[in-house]
Scaffold this motif. Structure first.
Motif, PDB file in Angstrom:
ATOM      1  N   UNK A  49       0.834  -1.205   0.000  1.00 45.56           N
ATOM      2  CA  UNK A  49       0.000   0.000   0.000  1.00 45.56           C
ATOM      3  C   UNK A  49       0.868   1.254   0.000  1.00 45.56           C
ATOM      4  N   UNK A  50       1.949   1.238   0.778  1.00 45.82           N
ATOM      5  CA  UNK A  50       2.829   2.401   0.840  1.00 45.82           C
ATOM      6  C   UNK A  50       3.580   2.661  -0.465  1.00 45.82           C
ATOM      7  N   UNK A  51       3.622   1.688  -1.357  1.00 44.36           N
ATOM      8  CA  UNK A  51       4.269   1.912  -2.661  1.00 44.36           C
ATOM      9  C   UNK A  51       3.487   2.917  -3.505  1.00 44.36           C
ATOM     10  N   UNK A  52       2.207   3.027  -3.213  1.00 51.95           N
ATOM     11  CA  UNK A  52       1.397   4.052  -3.871  1.00 51.95           C
ATOM     12  C   UNK A  52       0.827   3.680  -5.224  1.00 51.95           C
ATOM     13  N   UNK A  53       0.809   2.416  -5.559  1.00 51.34           N
ATOM     14  CA  UNK A  53       0.209   1.969  -6.817  1.00 51.34           C
ATOM     15  C   UNK A  53      -1.152   1.338  -6.497  1.00 51.34           C
ATOM     16  N   UNK A 109      -9.624  -1.639  11.592  1.00 50.50           N
ATOM     17  CA  UNK A 109      -9.898  -0.260  11.989  1.00 50.50           C
ATOM     18  C   UNK A 109      -8.698   0.381  12.667  1.00 50.50           C
ATOM     19  N   UNK A 110      -8.009  -0.386  13.509  1.00 46.50           N
ATOM     20  CA  UNK A 110      -6.800   0.122  14.167  1.00 46.50           C
ATOM     21  C   UNK A 110      -5.716   0.435  13.145  1.00 46.50           C
ATOM     22  N   UNK A 111      -5.600  -0.400  12.123  1.00 45.03           N
ATOM     23  CA  UNK A 111      -4.603  -0.162  11.076  1.00 45.03           C
ATOM     24  C   UNK A 111      -4.870   1.166  10.381  1.00 45.03           C
ATOM     25  N   UNK A 112      -6.110   1.396  10.026  1.00 48.38           N
ATOM     26  CA  UNK A 112      -6.472   2.654   9.351  1.00 48.38           C
ATOM     27  C   UNK A 112      -6.193   3.843  10.265  1.00 48.38           C
ATOM     28  N   UNK A 113      -6.621   3.761  11.522  1.00 46.47           N
ATOM     29  CA  UNK A 113      -6.425   4.867  12.463  1.00 46.47           C
ATOM     30  C   UNK A 113      -4.940   5.134  12.700  1.00 46.47           C
ATOM     31  N   UNK A 114      -4.153   4.079  12.890  1.00 48.92           N
ATOM     32  CA  UNK A 114      -2.719   4.249  13.133  1.00 48.92           C
ATOM     33  C   UNK A 114      -2.014   4.798  11.897  1.00 48.92           C
ATOM     34  N   UNK A 115      -2.433   4.349  10.703  1.00 46.95           N
ATOM     35  CA  UNK A 115      -1.828   4.862   9.475  1.00 46.95           C
ATOM     36  C   UNK A 115      -2.153   6.340   9.283  1.00 46.95           C
ATOM     37  N   UNK A 117      -2.791   8.471  11.678  1.00 50.12           N
ATOM     38  CA  UNK A 117      -2.033   9.199  12.695  1.00 50.12           C
ATOM     39  C   UNK A 117      -0.566   9.316  12.300  1.00 50.12           C
ATOM     40  N   UNK A 118       0.016   8.224  11.815  1.00 46.01           N
ATOM     41  CA  UNK A 118       1.419   8.257  11.394  1.00 46.01           C
ATOM     42  C   UNK A 118       1.606   9.182  10.199  1.00 46.01           C
ATOM     43  N   UNK A 119       0.653   9.142   9.267  1.00 46.73           N
ATOM     44  CA  UNK A 119       0.714  10.028   8.102  1.00 46.73           C
ATOM     45  C   UNK A 119       0.594  11.485   8.494  1.00 46.73           C
ATOM     46  N   UNK A 120      -0.285  11.785   9.443  1.00 45.18           N
ATOM     47  CA  UNK A 120      -0.458  13.164   9.907  1.00 45.18           C
ATOM     48  C   UNK A 120       0.790  13.668  10.625  1.00 45.18           C
ATOM     49  N   UNK A 129       4.105   1.231   8.979  1.00 49.39           N
ATOM     50  CA  UNK A 129       4.243   1.413  10.433  1.00 49.39           C
ATOM     51  C   UNK A 129       3.006   0.861  11.149  1.00 49.39           C
ATOM     52  N   UNK A 130       1.837   1.222  10.664  1.00 51.56           N
ATOM     53  CA  UNK A 130       0.597   0.739  11.271  1.00 51.56           C
ATOM     54  C   UNK A 130       0.480  -0.779  11.158  1.00 51.56           C
ATOM     55  N   UNK A 131       0.891  -1.324  10.023  1.00 51.60           N
ATOM     56  CA  UNK A 131       0.792  -2.769   9.814  1.00 51.60           C
ATOM     57  C   UNK A 131       1.724  -3.539  10.732  1.00 51.60           C
ATOM     58  N   UNK A 132       2.917  -3.021  10.962  1.00 51.31           N
ATOM     59  CA  UNK A 132       3.848  -3.679  11.885  1.00 51.31           C
ATOM     60  C   UNK A 132       3.283  -3.655  13.307  1.00 51.31           C
ATOM     61  N   UNK A 133       2.695  -2.529  13.692  1.00 54.33           N
ATOM     62  CA  UNK A 133       2.048  -2.433  14.999  1.00 54.33           C
ATOM     63  C   UNK A 133       0.957  -3.498  15.129  1.00 54.33           C
TER      64      UNK A 133
END
Length: 151
Positions: A49-53, A109-115, A117-120, A129-133
């Motif tokens: 997902x982080x690759x952006x494609x 839901x936690x993955x989305x929220x953490x991602x 937050x990390x993005x912000x 980062x969220x996925x590793x968490x």
């Protein structure tokens, strides 16, 4: 063949049956490889997902979902934790699978929220980062979740 059993003997036999049922239920679990596979897939999906494609993320999400929907019905009920034990559906019930599925929805839901937050916060790879968490929570918390559901 008229044999009568004394009431105290019958009660003791029933207590023995209950103890053995509890002993078997204590062995109900999901195999360890399920949790590790889920965690690795979760992180892999985050990295992709982080690759952006968008097209790659879509394909990876569908592949992850297909793989999980193939594996999960065979193991998520907790009836086959090992090759040594397989218990009937009436013994286990639906609690374990319901709790595991609810946990997966909560972790998504936690993955989305953490991602978010990390993005912000300016992280370069917020979904990873969220996925590793979440993968850490899966590996460490998954077996505990099933243990709780058994009770």
């Amino acid at each position: 063949m008229d044999q009568t059993i004394a009431p105290e003997d019958a009660r003791e036999l029933l207590r023995t049956v209950d103890r053995e049922r509890e002993r078997v239920l204590a062995q109900v679990d999901l195999p360890g490889w399920y949790w590790w596979g889920l965690a690795v897939g979760w992180v892999g999906l985050g990295v992709i997902t982080d690759l952006g494609h968008g097209w790659l993320t879509t394909i990876a999400t569908l592949a992850f979902g297909a793989a999980h929907s193939t594996v999960a019905p065979r193991v998520i009920d907790g009836r086959r934790a090992s090759d040594r034990l397989q218990v009937g559906r009436d013994v286990v019930g639906r609690t374990v699978s319901s709790v595991v599925l609810a946990g997966l929805v909560a972790l998504a839901g936690l993955t989305v929220a953490a991602a978010l937050a990390a993005g912000a916060d300016g992280a370069r790879h917020p979904v990873t980062i969220a996925s590793v968490l979440v993968a850490t929570i899966i590996v460490l918390g998954g077996p505990r979740l099933v243990s709780h559901a058994r009770r």
